[in-house]
Design a protein around this motif. Structure first.
Motif, PDB file in Angstrom:
ATOM      1  N   THR A  75       0.829  -1.208   0.000  1.00 20.95           N
ATOM      2  CA  THR A  75       0.000   0.000   0.000  1.00 20.95           C
ATOM      3  C   THR A  75       0.861   1.255   0.000  1.00 20.95           C
ATOM      4  O   THR A  75       0.595   2.223  -0.724  1.00 20.95           O
ATOM      5  CB  THR A  75      -0.925  -0.002   1.227  1.00 20.95           C
ATOM      6  OG1 THR A  75      -1.754  -1.171   1.184  1.00 20.95           O
ATOM      7  CG2 THR A  75      -1.807   1.233   1.242  1.00 20.95           C
ATOM      8  N   GLU A  76       1.931   1.243   0.824  1.00 19.50           N
ATOM      9  CA  GLU A  76       2.827   2.397   0.872  1.00 19.50           C
ATOM     10  C   GLU A  76       3.534   2.597  -0.466  1.00 19.50           C
ATOM     11  O   GLU A  76       3.680   3.729  -0.943  1.00 19.50           O
ATOM     12  CB  GLU A  76       3.853   2.205   1.990  1.00 19.50           C
ATOM     13  CG  GLU A  76       3.249   2.256   3.392  1.00 19.50           C
ATOM     14  CD  GLU A  76       4.275   1.936   4.465  1.00 19.50           C
ATOM     15  OE1 GLU A  76       5.451   1.702   4.098  1.00 19.50           O
ATOM     16  OE2 GLU A  76       3.909   1.918   5.651  1.00 19.50           O
ATOM     17  N   ALA A  77       3.979   1.486  -1.082  1.00 17.91           N
ATOM     18  CA  ALA A  77       4.647   1.595  -2.387  1.00 17.91           C
ATOM     19  C   ALA A  77       3.692   2.140  -3.442  1.00 17.91           C
ATOM     20  O   ALA A  77       4.070   2.973  -4.277  1.00 17.91           O
ATOM     21  CB  ALA A  77       5.186   0.233  -2.814  1.00 17.91           C
ATOM     22  N   ALA A  78       2.434   1.683  -3.402  1.00 18.29           N
ATOM     23  CA  ALA A  78       1.446   2.174  -4.364  1.00 18.29           C
ATOM     24  C   ALA A  78       1.175   3.658  -4.154  1.00 18.29           C
ATOM     25  O   ALA A  78       1.029   4.422  -5.113  1.00 18.29           O
ATOM     26  CB  ALA A  78       0.153   1.371  -4.233  1.00 18.29           C
ATOM     27  N   ALA A  83       1.922   9.194  -5.956  1.00 19.60           N
ATOM     28  CA  ALA A  83       2.399  10.560  -5.722  1.00 19.60           C
ATOM     29  C   ALA A  83       3.399  10.973  -6.795  1.00 19.60           C
ATOM     30  O   ALA A  83       3.363  12.101  -7.302  1.00 19.60           O
ATOM     31  CB  ALA A  83       3.026  10.661  -4.334  1.00 19.60           C
ATOM     32  N   SER A  84       4.301  10.046  -7.174  1.00 22.68           N
ATOM     33  CA  SER A  84       5.271  10.350  -8.230  1.00 22.68           C
ATOM     34  C   SER A  84       4.566  10.580  -9.560  1.00 22.68           C
ATOM     35  O   SER A  84       4.920  11.486 -10.320  1.00 22.68           O
ATOM     36  CB  SER A  84       6.280   9.203  -8.362  1.00 22.68           C
ATOM     37  OG  SER A  84       7.020   9.043  -7.166  1.00 22.68           O
ATOM     38  N   ALA A  85       3.552   9.754  -9.842  1.00 26.58           N
ATOM     39  CA  ALA A  85       2.803   9.917 -11.089  1.00 26.58           C
ATOM     40  C   ALA A  85       2.063  11.250 -11.107  1.00 26.58           C
ATOM     41  O   ALA A  85       2.022  11.941 -12.130  1.00 26.58           O
ATOM     42  CB  ALA A  85       1.822   8.759 -11.264  1.00 26.58           C
ATOM     43  N   ALA A  88       4.624  13.981 -11.742  1.00 26.45           N
ATOM     44  CA  ALA A  88       5.043  13.982 -13.147  1.00 26.45           C
ATOM     45  C   ALA A  88       3.947  14.559 -14.039  1.00 26.45           C
ATOM     46  O   ALA A  88       4.226  15.310 -14.980  1.00 26.45           O
ATOM     47  CB  ALA A  88       5.392  12.560 -13.584  1.00 26.45           C
ATOM     48  N   ARG A  89       2.692  14.216 -13.735  1.00 33.08           N
ATOM     49  CA  ARG A  89       1.582  14.746 -14.523  1.00 33.08           C
ATOM     50  C   ARG A  89       1.477  16.262 -14.356  1.00 33.08           C
ATOM     51  O   ARG A  89       1.210  16.992 -15.316  1.00 33.08           O
ATOM     52  CB  ARG A  89       0.277  14.075 -14.103  1.00 33.08           C
ATOM     53  CG  ARG A  89      -0.920  14.451 -14.985  1.00 33.08           C
ATOM     54  CD  ARG A  89      -2.182  13.728 -14.563  1.00 33.08           C
ATOM     55  NE  ARG A  89      -2.043  12.284 -14.699  1.00 33.08           N
ATOM     56  CZ  ARG A  89      -1.934  11.447 -13.677  1.00 33.08           C
ATOM     57  NH1 ARG A  89      -1.937  11.904 -12.438  1.00 33.08           N
ATOM     58  NH2 ARG A  89      -1.813  10.150 -13.880  1.00 33.08           N
ATOM     59  N   ALA A  90       1.708  16.742 -13.132  1.00 32.73           N
ATOM     60  CA  ALA A  90       1.651  18.185 -12.887  1.00 32.73           C
ATOM     61  C   ALA A  90       2.753  18.910 -13.658  1.00 32.73           C
ATOM     62  O   ALA A  90       2.522  19.973 -14.244  1.00 32.73           O
ATOM     63  CB  ALA A  90       1.777  18.466 -11.388  1.00 32.73           C
ATOM     64  N   ARG A  91       3.977  18.320 -13.677  1.00 29.91           N
ATOM     65  CA  ARG A  91       5.069  18.939 -14.436  1.00 29.91           C
ATOM     66  C   ARG A  91       4.769  18.937 -15.931  1.00 29.91           C
ATOM     67  O   ARG A  91       5.047  19.913 -16.635  1.00 29.91           O
ATOM     68  CB  ARG A  91       6.381  18.202 -14.153  1.00 29.91           C
ATOM     69  CG  ARG A  91       6.921  18.411 -12.740  1.00 29.91           C
ATOM     70  CD  ARG A  91       8.361  17.927 -12.636  1.00 29.91           C
ATOM     71  NE  ARG A  91       8.460  16.494 -12.842  1.00 29.91           N
ATOM     72  CZ  ARG A  91       8.394  15.597 -11.871  1.00 29.91           C
ATOM     73  NH1 ARG A  91       8.213  15.989 -10.616  1.00 29.91           N
ATOM     74  NH2 ARG A  91       8.508  14.306 -12.127  1.00 29.91           N
TER      75      ARG A  91
END
Length: 204
Positions: A75-78, A83-85, A88-91
């Motif tokens: 769950t933490e890894a997901a 959060a990384s995705a 990246a989408r925001a950038r």
């Protein structure tokens, strides 16, 4: 009396040990998920890969505490991946917005023809993009050497008959473009010293 106390203590210890063994953390996943009330919990649906095959944890002898730790880690890894995705989408969205803003603005350019000067420049708001000598004479020494060029000015090693300076700017950030001719006066040549006159011989 003493044997009665010992027997009571043994019974209490046995009950405590049995209680610890029946705690959910000490059960296997299969034992825990065998309860119909627990079958829909996430840990009962969790799967892992064993020898290349996907196997439900409920079909293994893994302890429930280990399975829960595995589920928490997954769950933490997901959450970190999400959060990384999202970042990246925001950038990517920000970069796309900048690109669309840049595409919505047009670049406007003008040419300034400057005569009898060694330096060329642009009007305020414009940036110099090129500088070319367009007129010269071999009598004056031919082409001059371009000594300096940046977004503000260009400079030749000597005065040239004519140069063309190309200036560009983003629309809306500078005055409307207009091609202009700038005629500088040719400075007067310094007077040349007269050659000394040879004395005229006088006959006796």
């Amino acid at each position: 009396m003493g044997s009665g106390k010992f027997l009571a203590g043994a019974i209490a210890a046995t009950a405590l040990l049995a209680g610890c063994q029946m705690m959910p953390a000490e059960q296997t996943v299969g034992e825990y998920c065998a309860n119909p009330d627990k079958a829909d919990e996430a840990v009962c649906k969790l799967k892992m890969e064993i020898d290349g095959n996907s196997t439900a944890l409920a079909d293994t002898d893994m302890r429930l505490s280990q399975a829960r730790n595995m589920a928490d880690s997954a769950t933490e890894a997901a959450a970190r991946a999400q959060a990384s995705a999202d970042a990246a989408r925001a950038r990517a969205d920000a970069a796309m917005a900048l690109a669309e803003e840049a595409n919505s603005k047009e670049v406007q350019c003008e040419t300034r023809t400057i005569q009898n000067s060694d330096t060329g420049s642009c009007r305020p708001g414009y940036a110099l993009t090129s500088c070319t000598q367009t007129r010269y004479t071999y009598r004056a020494g031919g082409m001059s050497i371009l000594r300096e060029i940046n977004d503000e000015q260009c400079r030749f090693n000597s005065r040239v008959l004519e140069m063309q300076v190309r200036c560009c700017a983003v629309s809306g950030s500078a005055p409307q473009p207009e091609d202009t001719l700038i005629e500088n006066e040719v400075p007067p040549q310094p007077p040349q010293p007269e050659a000394p006159k040879e004395p005229v011989p006088v006959s006796p």
